[in-house]
Enzyme design. Structure first.
Site, PDB file in Angstrom:
ATOM      1  N   HIS A   1      -4.914   6.848   1.889  1.00 51.04           N
ATOM      2  CA  HIS A   1      -6.067   7.633   2.337  1.00 51.04           C
ATOM      3  C   HIS A   1      -6.169   8.991   1.638  1.00 51.04           C
ATOM      4  O   HIS A   1      -7.210   9.376   1.097  1.00 51.04           O
ATOM      5  CB  HIS A   1      -5.952   7.927   3.841  1.00 51.04           C
ATOM      6  CG  HIS A   1      -5.530   6.782   4.681  1.00 51.04           C
ATOM      7  ND1 HIS A   1      -6.421   5.927   5.263  1.00 51.04           N
ATOM      8  CD2 HIS A   1      -4.292   6.340   5.059  1.00 51.04           C
ATOM      9  CE1 HIS A   1      -5.768   5.023   5.976  1.00 51.04           C
ATOM     10  NE2 HIS A   1      -4.478   5.248   5.855  1.00 51.04           N
TER      11      HIS A   1
HETATM   12  C1  BDR Z   1      -4.043   9.602   7.990  1.00 48.35           C
HETATM   13  O1  BDR Z   1      -2.958   9.606   8.907  1.00 48.35           O
HETATM   14  C2  BDR Z   1      -1.749   9.817   8.237  1.00 48.35           C
HETATM   15  O2  BDR Z   1      -0.757   8.949   8.683  1.00 48.35           O
HETATM   16  C3  BDR Z   1      -2.021   9.680   6.766  1.00 48.35           C
HETATM   17  O3  BDR Z   1      -1.216  10.574   6.040  1.00 48.35           O
HETATM   18  C4  BDR Z   1      -3.491  10.008   6.637  1.00 48.35           C
HETATM   19  O4  BDR Z   1      -3.709  11.385   6.431  1.00 48.35           O
HETATM   20  C5  BDR Z   1      -4.701   8.253   8.021  1.00 48.35           C
HETATM   21  O5  BDR Z   1      -5.169   7.987   9.291  1.00 48.35           O
END
Ligand code: BDR
Ligand code: CA
Length: 358
Positions: free
Chosen positions: A270
């Site tokens: 992400h």
């Molecule tokens: C987000 O949550 C975290 O676990 C990841 O780093 C990302 O920023 C995704 O939902």
């Protein structure tokens, strides 16, 4: 021709995909990383800080200031997710304890001071819960206008959550902060509205084993990074390139986590997508909408709702990424990080600047 410098102020809860985002930013010669501020999320804020310092040292960039931020969300108790990101937040990767100390400034001070000192020049990038940013806004309500722009990873709209059926992790850790941030952007000019990279598009940035192999190839690393679903869980990279080995060990954990959760042997990176958006190197299409965050209902806490149909009379407060191009994004990430890793293998110095890149 002189390349225009892009000032980025990163707030992260590092985390495997935050780590990829950070290394990617370090790999771009046009990026001037103003500072990194740390927020609790994937792991607690002090561990986040250690991870950021250690990654900077691995990349030969001890010149970037790292500051501790809020250790608890605005109103809730901090939840962390070691099962997703590993005991220290970097999956199976273990880095030497950083030699460098944290900044004497607090994260909030950094956001306020840096943005005031460089009005209209800094793009904020938040890849964790919005706690630090919300606190900075309380101190400097003009932050949205003083920033050049803001890019966030968070939320999900008409798409299932990854933390509760309707909530995404970053917003769900600190929904009150997210609510304050979106409220502060109401009625601001379109170009100032935060670009929101939410799950419906960040989950398309689906890293597979061949991407790790490609990263190794681009870095000129040996032996080839072969990863496949039948390997023993917890195998480690034997790459001769320290950055490739670190990312590979981190990503292997993330692949195993996603498989355990029925998503296949893939990993959603992400935050790396959000980083590429922040520096204008990821293709995407966004749509403006009014976003609200649920903070009260025990069932829906952390749920983000976007009014695409203009049912509410509120003015838009966000630009939500609606479409992106995973293939282009991976080409960009792997090409840039790979070329950077290649230079580290040749011997990092205490100030290892990235090579010229297209
Ligand atoms: C987000 O949550 C975290 O676990 C990841 O780093 C990302 O920023 C995704 O939902
Ligand atoms: Ca994150």
């Amino acid at each position: 021709m002189e390349r225009e410098q892009l000032r980025i102020l990163l707030d992260a809860d590092t985390g495997i995909d935050d780590a990829v985002a950070l290394v990617y930013l370090l790999s771009r010669p046009e990026v001037h990383l103003q500072a990194i501020t740390c927020t609790g999320g994937n792991v607690d804020a002090r561990q986040v800080a250690k991870n950021n310092l250690a990654l900077l040292e691995l990349c030969g960039r001890s010149d970037v200031e790292v500051a501790l931020g809020a250790e608890q969300p605005l109103e809730l108790k901090l939840r962390t997710t070691e099962e997703t990101h590993g005991p220290q937040g970097l999956g199976y990767a273990t880095l030497p304890a950083p030699a460098r100390q944290l900044s004497e400034r607090h994260a909030v001070e950094i956001w306020v001071d840096e943005v005031r000192a460089h009005p209209g020049e800094i793009t904020g990038l938040v890849t964790g819960p919005l706690t630090n940013f919300a606190l900075a806004l309380r101190e400097e309500p003009d932050l949205p206008l003083l920033l050049k722009g803001l890019v966030l990873m968070g939320g999900c709209f008409n798409y299932p959550g990854n933390t509760t059926p309707t909530a995404e992790w970053n917003v769900s850790v600190d929904p009150h902060a997210a609510k304050e941030v979106f409220a502060a952007y109401r009625g601001l000019p379109e170009e100032k509205l935060p670009v929101v990279c939410a799950l419906e598009t960040t989950e398309r940035i689906e890293l597979r084993p061949e991407h790790v192999r490609l990263l190794g190839e681009k870095a000129g690393s040996m032996p080839p990074e072969v990863m496949h679903p039948d390997q023993r869980e917890g195998d480690r990279s034997s790459s001769d390139n320290p950055l490739v080995a670190c990312l590979s060990d981190a990503l292997r954990f993330y692949l195993e986590f996603h498989r355990r959760h029925g998503q296949g042997y893939v990993a959603h990176v992400h935050d790396a997508f959000a980083a590429a958006v922040a520096i204008g190197r990821a293709e995407f299409v966004a749509e403006s909408a009014t976003v609200e965050v649920e903070t009260e209902s025990p069932l829906l806490r952390g749920t983000t709702v976007a009014d695409f149909g203009r049912h509410w009379d509120g003015k838009p407060n966000a630009r939500i990424v609606m479409r992106n191009n995973p293939e282009q994004c991976f080409e960009e990430l792997l090409g840039s990080i790979g070329a950077f890793a290649r230079t580290l293998r040749l011997g990092a110095t205490s100030d290892s600047r990235p090579p010229e890149q297209p």
